[in-house]
Design an enzyme around this catalytic site. Structure first.
Site, PDB file in Angstrom:
ATOM      1  N   SER A  31       0.810  -1.222   0.000  1.00  0.00           N
ATOM      2  CA  SER A  31       0.000   0.000   0.000  1.00  0.00           C
ATOM      3  C   SER A  31       0.843   1.272   0.000  1.00  0.00           C
ATOM      4  CB  SER A  31      -0.961   0.010   1.194  1.00  0.00           C
ATOM      5  OG  SER A  31      -0.255   0.097   2.410  1.00  0.00           O
TER       6      SER A  31
ATOM      7  N   LYS B 121       0.704   4.116   7.115  1.00  0.00           N
ATOM      8  CA  LYS B 121       0.033   5.014   6.166  1.00  0.00           C
ATOM      9  C   LYS B 121       0.472   6.453   6.426  1.00  0.00           C
ATOM     10  CE  LYS B 121      -2.847   1.983   4.192  1.00  0.00           C
ATOM     11  NZ  LYS B 121      -2.151   0.780   4.718  1.00  0.00           N
TER      12      LYS B 121
END
Length: 202
Positions: A119, A156
């Site tokens: 990701s 993230k």
């Protein structure tokens, strides 16, 4: 430290290898099965002997409550798979220690986290990489963080506005994670401060 008998060394090696391969110590039943003991009680006796010799610590009340003391614990701990609801730096999550100078990173790294998934690919954080993390909750919008949402740990880019946190991926194939702080448990575990490509260093 007292010398180990052959059998005690076998038990110790099994514990070390099990932690390395699974990220957690074996249970007494697993030790008994792997080494051919008649019962978990026999494994327990060997564990007590290892504890008396100072090479392990037995943590009472946990089926996997074994901590290695003989390992070289200099350097940064490497965190592997994280069990739900448990502290990130719990002993059973530590795969090993690597001789990486924490001061190579700014701010200095406190631990390494094994990256799972792609990701964050577009900023060079790849599946299997070792992410250097500075343990802090003092982070700003736009920084890459290690966060825990409920029982999930993720890496993230942080964007917070009011009671809403967005955790943004760096890969168009992934969607942002939106967290409502009024309804979900959310914790910042640390700030990403660098990446070690797995195999290049350790």
């Amino acid at each position: 430290m007292k010398a180990l008998t052959t059998r005690q060394q076998e038990v110790y090696d099994l514990i070390r290898d099990h932690i390395s391969s699974t990220g957690m110590p074996p249970t007494r039943a697993e030790i008994a099965m792997r080494l051919g003991f008649r019962s978990p009680n026999a494994a327990e006796e060997h564990l007590k002997a290892l504890a008396r010799k100072g090479v392990i610590e037995i943590i009472s009340g946990a089926s996997r409550g074994i901590r290695l003391l003989m390992e070289d614990e200099e350097g940064l701990p490497l965190i592997g798979r994280v069990a739900a609801g448990e502290p990130l730096l719990a002993q059973q999550h530590i795969e090993g220690h690597y001789k990486v100078d924490p001061s190579l990173f700014k701010p200095s790294a406190d631990f390494l986290l094994r990256v799972n998934g792609m990701s964050m690919r577009d900023i060079g954080i790849l599946d299997g990489d070792l992410l250097a993390v500075h343990k802090t909750q003092d982070v700003r919008n736009g920084q890459v963080v290690v966060a825990r949402i409920e029982d999930e740990v993720t890496v993230k880019r942080l964007k917070k506005h009011g009671n809403v946190v967005e955790l943004l991926p760096e890969n168009s194939e992934f969607q942002p994670i939106v967290v409502d702080l009024r309804q979900q448990n959310f914790t910042i575990e640390g700030l990403a401060v660098g990446v070690i490509r797995n195999g290049d260093w350790v």
